[in-house]
Design a protein around this motif. Structure first.
Motif, PDB file in Angstrom:
ATOM      1  N   LEU A  39       7.544   6.611  -6.870  1.00  0.00           N
ATOM      2  CA  LEU A  39       6.335   5.838  -7.134  1.00  0.00           C
ATOM      3  C   LEU A  39       6.423   4.451  -6.504  1.00  0.00           C
ATOM      4  N   ALA A  40       7.604   3.823  -6.605  1.00  0.00           N
ATOM      5  CA  ALA A  40       7.770   2.499  -5.987  1.00  0.00           C
ATOM      6  C   ALA A  40       7.618   2.572  -4.473  1.00  0.00           C
ATOM      7  N   SER A  41       8.117   3.656  -3.880  1.00  0.00           N
ATOM      8  CA  SER A  41       7.965   3.817  -2.429  1.00  0.00           C
ATOM      9  C   SER A  41       6.498   3.981  -2.042  1.00  0.00           C
ATOM     10  N   GLN A  42       5.737   4.736  -2.838  1.00  0.00           N
ATOM     11  CA  GLN A  42       4.311   4.895  -2.546  1.00  0.00           C
ATOM     12  C   GLN A  42       3.552   3.577  -2.732  1.00  0.00           C
ATOM     13  N   ILE A  43       3.890   2.813  -3.770  1.00  0.00           N
ATOM     14  CA  ILE A  43       3.249   1.520  -3.981  1.00  0.00           C
ATOM     15  C   ILE A  43       3.550   0.580  -2.817  1.00  0.00           C
ATOM     16  N   ASP A  44       4.810   0.563  -2.389  1.00  0.00           N
ATOM     17  CA  ASP A  44       5.183  -0.289  -1.260  1.00  0.00           C
ATOM     18  C   ASP A  44       4.447   0.135   0.011  1.00  0.00           C
ATOM     19  N   HIS A  45       4.322   1.450   0.211  1.00  0.00           N
ATOM     20  CA  HIS A  45       3.626   1.953   1.396  1.00  0.00           C
ATOM     21  C   HIS A  45       2.161   1.525   1.384  1.00  0.00           C
ATOM     22  N   ALA A  46       1.504   1.681   0.224  1.00  0.00           N
ATOM     23  CA  ALA A  46       0.088   1.307   0.136  1.00  0.00           C
ATOM     24  C   ALA A  46      -0.102  -0.202   0.247  1.00  0.00           C
ATOM     25  N   LEU A  47       0.737  -0.955  -0.466  1.00  0.00           N
ATOM     26  CA  LEU A  47       0.575  -2.407  -0.494  1.00  0.00           C
ATOM     27  C   LEU A  47       0.902  -3.035   0.852  1.00  0.00           C
ATOM     28  N   SER A  48       2.046  -2.653   1.427  1.00  0.00           N
ATOM     29  CA  SER A  48       2.429  -3.231   2.718  1.00  0.00           C
ATOM     30  C   SER A  48       1.467  -2.809   3.816  1.00  0.00           C
ATOM     31  N   GLY A  49       1.018  -1.558   3.775  1.00  0.00           N
ATOM     32  CA  GLY A  49       0.074  -1.106   4.790  1.00  0.00           C
ATOM     33  C   GLY A  49      -1.235  -1.857   4.731  1.00  0.00           C
ATOM     34  N   PHE A  50      -1.693  -2.145   3.507  1.00  0.00           N
ATOM     35  CA  PHE A  50      -2.970  -2.856   3.384  1.00  0.00           C
ATOM     36  C   PHE A  50      -2.813  -4.335   3.694  1.00  0.00           C
ATOM     37  N   VAL A  51      -1.843  -4.998   3.041  1.00  0.00           N
ATOM     38  CA  VAL A  51      -1.729  -6.452   3.172  1.00  0.00           C
ATOM     39  C   VAL A  51      -1.316  -6.838   4.590  1.00  0.00           C
TER      40      VAL A  51
END
Length: 399
Positions: A191-203
């Motif tokens: 879950l942390a990897s998916q959050i990082d993927h979504a957050l870093s990709g967007f920001v």
């Protein structure tokens, strides 16, 4: 013994509630630390690349810090004054442009806005009221922004927090990983990897897109001589994280200013239209697919909802934390939906019970057990004889 699911849910609920209460009670106090953590998170990939290039972690962080401070100072000294000056000038000129537009429509299309009609009077009052309200809002925002920038906490604590967090980022992540509950550690890591993927990709991705579009719109509008072009270009770029909103608001404002400033010279009006058309084509066909991608999973509507909700609950701190919280909630919502589709409530079929543990059976040749028992009796008799103990049969005869 395994902890029941109900008790685990209570523990996780208490942890989330405690985090929200801390944000609500200590909002302004923890704001510099949240901003510092965000800066460290955004710059950690740069530090990792510099480490792979041969620099030590300390040297990489020092180099990044010096560059970030110089960039921040340059933006404050060169960009912010121009933005503030042009924004104030545009707000003060807006009622006049609105009145010119109303007069033009009344002269060319009198049936739409008759002289002295209700609609025309309403539009006139709207223009005056809009100018006054925009002036008040702009003054409030500028005062708040000036107070925020001049705050010592943000200017001193944020760089220090970002420096130390960036220096110890990898060790901090490893320490947090060791503190995860062992039973749920694989799921939490995923879950942390998916959050990082979504957050870093967007920001990071959307930030780069905004930087490219802001540079293009601002410089191009300034080159064609559009008044307030730098502010309009930056405004359109900042709003581009919502599809079509940036180009619609920025384009409409730029075209309105161009009509007001370049009336009778359609070439420059067409140039303004072409600037936004080209920016939209490049953004939709190259920048968004190549930089942001379609796999980010942070929908603009979801982001706006998070900004509105967390901003109203926690103020400016909530707006700062809205993007990472929106990414986390989006990943958790998808995780919950996946579990729901696998549940008996969705499928209508109960899951089969876990099979019992297997029974191990050892196959031995016939007579093996009897032979082992005979050897055990003989060994026992020998031990008794060595110890001077009479055989059991001899004791029974004496009795």
């Amino acid at each position: 013994m395994r902890v029941p699911v109900q008790k685990q849910m209570i523990w996780w609920g208490v942890a989330v509630a405690s985090l929200l209460i801390v944000m609500w009670l200590l909002g302004q106090a923890i704001l510099p630390f949240i901003l510092g953590a965000g800066v460290a998170y955004l710059l950690d990939p740069v530090a990792d690349r510099l480490e792979r290039a041969g620099l030590s972690r300390t040297m990489a962080v020092v180099l990044i810090t010096v560059g970030a401070v110089l960039l921040f100072v340059a933006v404050i000294l060169l960009v912010v004054p121009v933005l503030v000056r042009q924004a104030s000038a545009l707000i003060s000129t807006a009622p006049e442009m609105f009145e010119h537009a109303r007069a033009f429509i009344s002269a060319r299309f009198p049936e739409i806005l008759p002289e002295g009609g209700t609609i025309g009077t309403a539009l006139t009052d709207l223009g005056k009221g809009m100018g006054e309200q925009l002036t008040n809002v702009a003054q409030t925002l500028l005062n708040s922004f000036g107070g925020m920038i001049s705050a010592v906490a943000l200017l001193v604590i944020v760089p220090v927090v970002a420096f130390y967090l960036l220096l110890d980022w990898d060790r901090m992540v490893a320490q947090i990983d060791r503190l995860l509950p062992r039973e749920h550690a694989p799921v939490l890591r995923d879950l942390a990897s998916q959050i990082d993927h979504a957050l870093s990709g967007f920001v990071r991705g959307q930030g780069l897109v905004i930087l490219i579009l802001g540079t293009w719109y601002s410089l191009a509008l300034m080159l064609v001589g559009l008044p307030f072009g730098f502010f309009i270009g930056m405004m359109a770029a900042l709003l581009s994280f919502i599809p079509y909103v940036g180009v619609l608001i920025g384009g409409a404002t730029a075209i309105g200013v161009a009509l007001f400033s370049f009336w009778g010279d359609p070439v420059w009006i067409g140039a303004v239209v072409a600037i936004f058309a080209l920016g939209q084509v490049v953004e939709g066909n190259y920048l968004q697919p190549k930089i942001v991608g379609s796999h980010v999973g942070l929908h603009p509507v979801w982001l706006l909802l998070a900004l509105s909700v967390f901003g109203s609950l926690f103020g400016f701190v909530g707006m700062v934390a809205a993007v990472p919280l929106a990414a986390a909630l989006g990943v958790l919502a998808r995780f919950g939906i996946e579990r729901y589709r696998e549940s008996a409530f969705y499928t209508g079929q109960t899951s089969p019970a876990d099979p019992p543990p297997p029974l191990l059976v050892e196959i031995a040749p016939r007579g093996t057990v009897a032979s082992q028992l005979k050897e055990a009796r003989e060994q026992a008799e020998i031990s008794r004889a060595e110890a001077g103990i009479l055989p059991r049969s001899h004791d029974r005869k004496n009795i």
